[in-house]
Design a protein around this motif. Structure first.
Motif, PDB file in Angstrom:
ATOM      1  N   THR A  22       0.338  -1.485   0.441  1.00  0.00           N
ATOM      2  CA  THR A  22       0.322  -0.018   0.492  1.00  0.00           C
ATOM      3  C   THR A  22       0.960   1.312   0.084  1.00  0.00           C
ATOM      4  N   ASP A  26       0.208   3.925  -2.911  1.00  0.00           N
ATOM      5  CA  ASP A  26      -0.384   5.649  -2.685  1.00  0.00           C
ATOM      6  C   ASP A  26       0.527   6.732  -3.457  1.00  0.00           C
ATOM      7  N   ARG A  29      -1.109   6.837  -7.000  1.00  0.00           N
ATOM      8  CA  ARG A  29      -3.729   6.186  -7.205  1.00  0.00           C
ATOM      9  C   ARG A  29      -3.322   7.442  -8.565  1.00  0.00           C
ATOM     10  N   ASP A  54      -4.632  -3.103  -3.486  1.00  0.00           N
ATOM     11  CA  ASP A  54      -5.405  -2.032  -2.238  1.00  0.00           C
ATOM     12  C   ASP A  54      -6.689  -1.710  -3.077  1.00  0.00           C
ATOM     13  N   THR A  56      -5.847   0.324  -6.551  1.00  0.00           N
ATOM     14  CA  THR A  56      -5.972   1.255  -7.609  1.00  0.00           C
ATOM     15  C   THR A  56      -7.193   1.807  -7.899  1.00  0.00           C
ATOM     16  N   ILE A  59     -11.257   0.968  -6.957  1.00  0.00           N
ATOM     17  CA  ILE A  59     -12.101   1.873  -6.321  1.00  0.00           C
ATOM     18  C   ILE A  59     -12.621   2.963  -7.278  1.00  0.00           C
ATOM     19  N   ALA A  80      -7.412  -4.678   3.259  1.00  0.00           N
ATOM     20  CA  ALA A  80      -6.565  -2.884   2.954  1.00  0.00           C
ATOM     21  C   ALA A  80      -7.684  -2.354   2.030  1.00  0.00           C
ATOM     22  N   LYS A  83     -11.345  -1.635   3.293  1.00  0.00           N
ATOM     23  CA  LYS A  83     -11.424  -0.292   3.963  1.00  0.00           C
ATOM     24  C   LYS A  83     -11.110   0.515   3.193  1.00  0.00           C
ATOM     25  N   ARG A  84     -10.373   0.426   2.630  1.00  0.00           N
ATOM     26  CA  ARG A  84     -10.213   1.540   1.957  1.00  0.00           C
ATOM     27  C   ARG A  84     -12.087   2.166   1.103  1.00  0.00           C
ATOM     28  N   ALA A  87     -14.315   3.619   4.020  1.00  0.00           N
ATOM     29  CA  ALA A  87     -13.602   4.927   3.542  1.00  0.00           C
ATOM     30  C   ALA A  87     -14.361   6.077   2.780  1.00  0.00           C
ATOM     31  N   HIS A  88     -14.367   5.370   1.497  1.00  0.00           N
ATOM     32  CA  HIS A  88     -15.292   5.654   0.129  1.00  0.00           C
ATOM     33  C   HIS A  88     -16.237   5.531   0.208  1.00  0.00           C
TER      34      HIS A  88
END
Length: 278
Positions: A22, A26, A29, A54, A56, A59, A80, A83-84, A87-88
């Motif tokens: 991750t 980051d 993205r 996770d 990229t 999402i 992960a 979890k992302r 969060a979104h």
């Protein structure tokens, strides 16, 4: 009898659960979202992201309204990703563990689009990978792969090339993941899976690694969190060559940095974009 079978370690799973990818993701993205924006994704499209990390690319696909399943061999990356997604506040995406060489839990022809960006290329048994991707794609659907190119002068191919020069020779029968970046190999694998040659096309595209810190710090991120680079440093340390490997990578990252600031990083990397029409 078969009691020990499940205990046999999967080296590919171990590689990608090592460290924390991750931290690398980051920096990817923006390019992930940019690539997804070109794929014609509409609300309700059923998408499989294979080797998704996770999320990229998974999402952004869900944010465009697709119903997305992300599959990755690494448990920590699946966790992960979920979890992302939470969060979104995305309810149209889920992540689960799976092996690109055997997607046994997925039904035939269940996805309109199968995406794998720097994911399935790292799985062993590439002919099995191609067959699985074709099998789960609906007639009239597409498979999109992003694959690093062997010998390419840009970042990732050079990281892997430098790293391999410090690590022991791979086991007998090992097939380099970089061969997914060779058009003839891609054609052979997909035609073997039943796809006509005229339904396979190629272009070159760019993924840019962007970070709000220096190229040297990005080298440290790869050193500490990216499985292949971690293995290279472990091998180099045993041979007293750790500083040499670090120097080579720092020279590479600094020479390819396109940022105007010493304290930020922007490094483009060329990849092969594969489109397969099912």
């Amino acid at each position: 009898m078969n009691q020990t079978t499940s205990a046999i370690p999967n080296p590919n799973k171990a590689l990608w659960e090592k460290g924390d990818f991750t931290r690398i993701a980051d920096t990817m993205r923006e390019s992930g979202a940019a690539l997804v924006s070109k794929l014609g994704i509409k609300k309700g499209l059923e998408v499989l992201d294979l080797g998704c990390g996770d999320g990229t690319t998974a999402i952004p696909a869900a944010q465009l309204g697709a119903k997305v399943l992300g599959v990755d061999i690494a448990r920590n990356l699946v966790e992960a990703g979920n979890k992302r997604a939470k969060a979104h506040e995305l309810t149209n995406i889920s992540f689960q563990e799976g092996d690109a060489t055997n997607l046994e839990s997925l039904h035939d022809q269940s996805f309109d689009l199968v995406v794998s960006v720097f994911g399935a290329m790292f799985a062993p048994k590439p002919f099995d990978v191609a067959k699985q991707m074709v099998r789960v794609t609906r007639k009239g659907g597409k498979i999109i792969m992003g694959n690093w190119i062997p010998g390419d002068p840009t970042l990732v191919a050079q990281i892997l090339k430098i790293s391999s020069s410090y690590t022991p020779a791979p086991p007998e029968g090992f097939v380099s993941p970089m061969l997914w970046g060779v058009e003839d190999n891609v054609i052979e694998r997909f035609t073997n899976a039943g796809i006509s040659r005229e339904n396979i096309s190629f272009s070159r595209d760019t993924f840019t690694f962007n970070a709000q810190f220096s190229p040297s710090e990005l080298v440290n991120t790869f050193k500490n969190y990216y499985g292949p680079t971690m293995n290279a440093f472990e091998a180099a340390e045993k041979n007293g060559k750790e500083s040499s490997l670090l120097s080579e990578l720092e020279a590479l990252f600094n020479s390819q940095n396109r940022s105007n600031s010493e304290n930020t990083t922007s490094i483009p990397a060329t990849f092969l974009l594969v489109t397969v029409e099912r």
